[in-house]
Design a protein around this motif. Structure first.
Motif, PDB file in Angstrom:
ATOM      1  N   PRO A 187       0.955  -1.323   0.229  1.00 32.60           N
ATOM      2  CA  PRO A 187       0.131   0.101   0.002  1.00 32.60           C
ATOM      3  C   PRO A 187       0.766   1.145   0.223  1.00 32.60           C
ATOM      4  CG  PRO A 187      -0.437  -1.068   2.113  1.00 32.60           C
ATOM      5  CD  PRO A 187       0.421  -2.145   1.187  1.00 32.60           C
TER       6      PRO A 187
ATOM      7  N   GLY B 145       0.825   5.593   0.445  1.00 34.95           N
ATOM      8  CA  GLY B 145      -0.002   6.669   0.940  1.00 34.95           C
ATOM      9  C   GLY B 145       0.646   7.888   0.761  1.00 34.95           C
ATOM     10  N   ILE B 146       0.372   8.754   1.737  1.00 37.80           N
ATOM     11  CA  ILE B 146       1.009  10.136   1.969  1.00 37.80           C
ATOM     12  C   ILE B 146       1.709  10.082   3.276  1.00 37.80           C
ATOM     13  CG2 ILE B 146       0.735  12.676   2.008  1.00 37.80           C
ATOM     14  CD1 ILE B 146      -2.225  11.916   0.785  1.00 37.80           C
TER      15      ILE B 146
ATOM     16  N   VAL C 182       3.179  12.617   6.161  1.00 35.52           N
ATOM     17  CA  VAL C 182       3.407  13.947   6.794  1.00 35.52           C
ATOM     18  C   VAL C 182       3.928  13.856   7.971  1.00 35.52           C
ATOM     19  CG1 VAL C 182       1.114  14.645   5.627  1.00 35.52           C
ATOM     20  CG2 VAL C 182       0.953  13.474   7.700  1.00 35.52           C
ATOM     21  N   SER C 183       4.501  14.906   8.318  1.00 38.35           N
ATOM     22  CA  SER C 183       5.303  15.148   9.817  1.00 38.35           C
ATOM     23  C   SER C 183       4.465  15.771  10.797  1.00 38.35           C
ATOM     24  CB  SER C 183       6.674  15.869   9.334  1.00 38.35           C
ATOM     25  OG  SER C 183       6.453  17.261   8.905  1.00 38.35           O
TER      26      SER C 183
ATOM     27  N   MET D  41      -9.938  11.344   4.059  1.00 36.56           N
ATOM     28  CA  MET D  41      -9.863   9.827   3.371  1.00 36.56           C
ATOM     29  C   MET D  41     -11.281   9.064   3.833  1.00 36.56           C
ATOM     30  SD  MET D  41      -5.863   8.900   3.028  1.00 36.56           S
ATOM     31  CE  MET D  41      -4.737   9.678   2.033  1.00 36.56           C
TER      32      MET D  41
ATOM     33  N   LYS E  93     -16.274   0.862   0.500  1.00 40.35           N
ATOM     34  CA  LYS E  93     -14.973   1.793   0.803  1.00 40.35           C
ATOM     35  C   LYS E  93     -13.979   0.965   1.480  1.00 40.35           C
ATOM     36  CE  LYS E  93     -13.840   6.512   1.934  1.00 40.35           C
ATOM     37  NZ  LYS E  93     -14.085   7.870   2.229  1.00 40.35           N
ATOM     38  N   ARG E  94     -14.259  -0.268   2.149  1.00 40.83           N
ATOM     39  CA  ARG E  94     -13.354  -0.998   2.923  1.00 40.83           C
ATOM     40  C   ARG E  94     -12.835  -0.189   4.128  1.00 40.83           C
ATOM     41  NH1 ARG E  94     -11.646  -2.716  -2.316  1.00 40.83           N
ATOM     42  NH2 ARG E  94      -9.538  -1.805  -1.949  1.00 40.83           N
TER      43      ARG E  94
ATOM     44  N   ARG F 109     -11.634   0.323   7.634  1.00 45.52           N
ATOM     45  CA  ARG F 109     -11.002  -0.285   8.599  1.00 45.52           C
ATOM     46  C   ARG F 109     -11.207  -0.114   9.969  1.00 45.52           C
ATOM     47  NH1 ARG F 109      -6.278   2.612   5.689  1.00 45.52           N
ATOM     48  NH2 ARG F 109      -7.750   4.363   6.442  1.00 45.52           N
TER      49      ARG F 109
ATOM     50  N   PRO G  13       9.284  13.230  13.415  1.00 41.09           N
ATOM     51  CA  PRO G  13       8.445  12.189  13.548  1.00 41.09           C
ATOM     52  C   PRO G  13       7.589  12.199  12.085  1.00 41.09           C
ATOM     53  CG  PRO G  13       7.319  13.993  14.914  1.00 41.09           C
ATOM     54  CD  PRO G  13       8.767  14.348  14.732  1.00 41.09           C
ATOM     55  N   SER G  14       7.099  10.896  11.379  1.00 37.75           N
ATOM     56  CA  SER G  14       6.491  11.207  10.441  1.00 37.75           C
ATOM     57  C   SER G  14       5.362   9.992  10.300  1.00 37.75           C
ATOM     58  CB  SER G  14       7.443  10.904   9.311  1.00 37.75           C
ATOM     59  OG  SER G  14       7.763   9.376   9.253  1.00 37.75           O
ATOM     60  N   TYR G  15       4.257  10.329   9.805  1.00 41.23           N
ATOM     61  CA  TYR G  15       3.252   9.584   9.718  1.00 41.23           C
ATOM     62  C   TYR G  15       2.591   8.979   8.283  1.00 41.23           C
ATOM     63  CZ  TYR G  15       2.633  11.914  14.240  1.00 41.23           C
ATOM     64  OH  TYR G  15       2.811  12.350  15.361  1.00 41.23           O
ATOM     65  N   LEU G  16       2.366   7.988   8.005  1.00 43.88           N
ATOM     66  CA  LEU G  16       1.882   7.469   6.698  1.00 43.88           C
ATOM     67  C   LEU G  16       0.512   7.306   6.934  1.00 43.88           C
ATOM     68  CD1 LEU G  16       2.813   6.207   3.917  1.00 43.88           C
ATOM     69  CD2 LEU G  16       2.768   3.974   5.089  1.00 43.88           C
ATOM     70  N   ILE G  17      -0.166   8.021   5.925  1.00 46.26           N
ATOM     71  CA  ILE G  17      -1.531   8.105   5.535  1.00 46.26           C
ATOM     72  C   ILE G  17      -1.889   7.151   4.510  1.00 46.26           C
ATOM     73  CG2 ILE G  17      -3.726   9.250   5.812  1.00 46.26           C
ATOM     74  CD1 ILE G  17      -1.789  11.596   6.686  1.00 46.26           C
ATOM     75  N   ILE G  18      -2.694   5.990   4.710  1.00 47.42           N
ATOM     76  CA  ILE G  18      -3.065   5.469   3.633  1.00 47.42           C
ATOM     77  C   ILE G  18      -4.750   5.306   3.359  1.00 47.42           C
ATOM     78  CG2 ILE G  18      -3.150   2.786   2.406  1.00 47.42           C
ATOM     79  CD1 ILE G  18      -0.742   2.342   4.317  1.00 47.42           C
ATOM     80  N   HIS G  19      -5.243   5.734   2.189  1.00 43.66           N
ATOM     81  CA  HIS G  19      -6.576   5.577   1.907  1.00 43.66           C
ATOM     82  C   HIS G  19      -7.030   4.232   2.087  1.00 43.66           C
ATOM     83  CE1 HIS G  19     -10.526   6.011  -0.549  1.00 43.66           C
ATOM     84  NE2 HIS G  19     -10.366   7.172  -0.282  1.00 43.66           N
ATOM     85  N   PRO G  20      -8.272   4.079   2.648  1.00 40.37           N
ATOM     86  CA  PRO G  20      -8.769   2.660   2.729  1.00 40.37           C
ATOM     87  C   PRO G  20      -8.873   1.724   1.585  1.00 40.37           C
ATOM     88  CG  PRO G  20     -10.250   4.230   3.697  1.00 40.37           C
ATOM     89  CD  PRO G  20      -9.279   5.076   3.196  1.00 40.37           C
ATOM     90  N   LEU G  21      -9.146   2.295   0.424  1.00 35.24           N
ATOM     91  CA  LEU G  21      -9.217   1.701  -0.610  1.00 35.24           C
ATOM     92  C   LEU G  21      -7.749   1.417  -1.200  1.00 35.24           C
ATOM     93  CD1 LEU G  21     -11.940   3.531  -2.525  1.00 35.24           C
ATOM     94  CD2 LEU G  21     -12.145   0.985  -1.992  1.00 35.24           C
ATOM     95  N   ASP G  22      -6.581   1.994  -0.677  1.00 38.30           N
ATOM     96  CA  ASP G  22      -5.421   1.490  -1.055  1.00 38.30           C
ATOM     97  C   ASP G  22      -4.680   0.617  -0.022  1.00 38.30           C
ATOM     98  OD1 ASP G  22      -5.554   3.163  -3.473  1.00 38.30           O
ATOM     99  OD2 ASP G  22      -4.648   4.646  -2.219  1.00 38.30           O
ATOM    100  N   ASP G  23      -5.428   0.617   1.005  1.00 37.05           N
ATOM    101  CA  ASP G  23      -4.794  -0.401   1.993  1.00 37.05           C
ATOM    102  C   ASP G  23      -4.850  -1.827   1.771  1.00 37.05           C
ATOM    103  OD1 ASP G  23      -3.441  -0.849   4.339  1.00 37.05           O
ATOM    104  OD2 ASP G  23      -4.732   0.707   5.657  1.00 37.05           O
ATOM    105  N   LEU G  24      -4.121  -2.507   2.661  1.00 38.72           N
ATOM    106  CA  LEU G  24      -4.294  -4.151   2.679  1.00 38.72           C
ATOM    107  C   LEU G  24      -5.680  -4.495   3.472  1.00 38.72           C
ATOM    108  CD1 LEU G  24      -0.570  -5.567   3.054  1.00 38.72           C
ATOM    109  CD2 LEU G  24      -1.896  -5.387   0.915  1.00 38.72           C
TER     110      LEU G  24
END
Lengths: 454, 68
Positions: free
Chosen positions: A29, A31-32, A34-35, A47, A252-253, A255, B8-19
């Motif tokens: 997967p 994604g984006i 950000v800090s 999202m 939309k799956r 989670r 610090p860094s955060y990874l944001i994944i759209h639900p449709l792109d996630d496993l």
């Protein structure tokens, strides 16, 4: 992974099936990154949001525009408090749907079928399809009425609307459908402008008072008032919403970690919808203040044109069309998703038409047939409206009972996602209230002489 | 949460792109929901109520349609 469509007897989890296909084809997967923690929260919500706002705002469909503006035109601001009362009810009912959808990854029709057996599964599905179809007819009737007000021939505008509504979903991209639909929802902000415009010269303190303090219109409780109150409740909480949002959440799956964001989406959607509904009442209130009788929203727009101007008149007609379009896409989808789930067909907006032909055919058929029915000369539209109200009134409490039972299914959901005791107290109260209103409404339809008009 | 250049860094994944994640689905053999006798009787009563109401509503709508 390929699964065979199996019909009534066994039921593969359709949205999970799409997810499985995704799992085998999707790379790691992306994604984006950000800090900022604040930005992370904003982007995560952006999202996740969508199903909650759409289900709530689509509920302000053509029938709702008619009901709320009629309430304002006949009773002024006296029924604003009812909307405030309906806000938490809307939220609590739809929050359960969100929890169930996220926990199971399946639609509402599939859950009823699996957990309550074939009889209830088929009954709920057939009921939903019938009520939804009749509601779709009323949506297209509203489009016909609004375009007539703009001098456009409905014979052209109604098929064009139906074609545009089909084109909206056949892209094979859930995200594209959601973006367009969210924009249509946001357009309803124009009702707030209209309400301010309509309430110019009115009393803001009276609006605040009537919103916060329940008041009775002059003349007290009369049958017409009772039925308008029932219509408002029935318009604000409709059976298709349960099916739509759960399927939408599954498609939309979303989670487990999205649950709180999805709750926020639903709360914002409910609040926005109730504000817009209140604004519709305030626009209708201008007719009440001017002692002009109400027939329908298109007539209301024409009657208010000398006071509010031609722009406002046009805005009312365009907002009627927007309401009908939003209602149509959501209601048709709730039917197509539910039908696909129960039949075991691939049913996802993220599949191309060749991958889910029966899902898209069902959507197109519901939309196209409803549009065609409106164009039949002398079609019994009033009968259809009465039928919709009565059927929706009859099935809504039972649909919520199943939702309530499913949310107490420890075997399926475990202890984490089932209702808490306070949830159950609130929900049973809502069910009892809806049942009482349902019986009164059904009695009126079945035996109108029991409640003679004023 | 991860770290890039000490920040610090955060990874944001759209639900449709996630496993896809494992959901709570109806397992084979789980069958219909287990209900108490009271709930079972209430659902039977609801079934009867719905059938009667739907027949009455249908009858009423047809009566209205034929009297137009």
């Amino acid at each position: 992974m390929k699964m065979k469509a199996t019909g009534w007897d066994t039921l593969p989890p359709i949205h999970a099936q799409v997810a499985d296909e995704h799992a085998t084809t999707a790379p790691t997967p992306t994604g984006i990154t950000v800090s900022s923690n604040w930005l992370r929260k904003v982007l995560t919500f952006a999202m996740v949001m969508g199903p909650g706002l759409i289900v709530m705002e689509a509920d302000n469909d053509a029938g709702a525009v008619s009901t709320y503006t009629q309430a304002g035109a006949q009773y002024g601001t006296h029924l604003l408090w009812l909307l405030l009362l309906l806000l938490p009810i809307c939220y609590f009912v739809q929050e359960m749907v969100v929890r169930l959808g996220i926990a199971t990854g399946q639609g509402h029709a599939a859950m009823i079928y699996q957990r309550f057996g074939k009889w209830w599964g088929r009954f709920s599905l057939v009921d939903l399809l019938v009520v939804n179809f009749l509601t779709l007819v009323t949506e297209f009737a509203a489009i016909a009425l609004a375009v007539q007000g703009m001098g456009i021939d409905p014979v052209i505008a109604v098929p064009v609307s139906a074609a545009a509504l089909v084109a909206l979903v056949v892209t094979g991209s859930y995200r594209q459908w959601e973006r367009v639909t969210v924009i249509l929802c946001v357009l309803d902000i124009a009702w707030i402008w209209l309400a301010f415009h309509a309430d110019r010269g009115g009393s803001a303190s009276r609006v605040v008072h009537d919103t916060l303090v329940p008041t009775m219109p002059q003349g007290g409780i009369k049958p017409n008032l009772v039925f308008l109150v029932i219509a408002i409740v029935g318009t604000t909480i409709a059976p298709w919403q349960l099916f739509f949002q759960q399927s939408c959440v599954a498609d939309k799956r979303l989670r487990f970690k999205d649950l709180n964001w999805s709750r926020l989406d639903t709360a914002i959607g409910a609040t926005f919808t109730i504000i817009v509904a209140g604004c519709m009442m305030l626009v209708g209130n201008l007719l009440f203040r001017k002692h002009v009788p109400f027939t329908d929203p298109a007539q209301m727009g024409a009657a208010l044109a000398p006071t509010m101007g031609r722009t406002a008149h046009l805005a009312i007609l365009l907002l009627m069309i927007n309401a009908a379009v939003l209602g149509t896409t959501a209601i048709s989808l709730s039917s197509a998703w539910a039908y696909g789930e129960v039949m075991g067909w691939p049913a996802s907006l993220d599949l191309k038409p060749r991958q889910a032909p029966r899902f898209y055919t069902a959507y197109g058929a519901f939309t196209g047939l409803a549009a065609a029915l409106v164009l039949i000369p002398r079609a019994p539209l009033q009968l259809i409206i009465v039928g919709v109200q009565a059927l929706a009134g009859v099935i809504l409490p039972s649909a919520i009972i199943f939702l309530q039972l499913l949310l107490n299914d420890h075997e399926l959901l475990g202890d984490e996602y089932v209702n808490r005791s306070w949830n159950n107290v609130i929900n049973w109260t809502i069910i009892i209230l809806l049942f009482a209103l349902s019986i009164v409404l059904a009695a009126q339809v079945v035996a109108p002489n029991v409640f003679p008009a004023n | 949460m991860g770290k890039i250049d000490g920040k610090p860094s955060y990874l944001i994944i759209h639900p449709l792109d996630d496993l896809p994640e494992v959901k709570r689905t109806v397992m084979p053999g789980m069958g219909p929901m287990k209900l108490t006798m009271t709930a079972r009787i209430s659902l039977l009563a609801l079934r009867a109520y719905l059938i009667v109401m739907l027949v009455l509503v249908t009858y009423r709508v047809f009566t209205m349609a034929t009297s137009r």
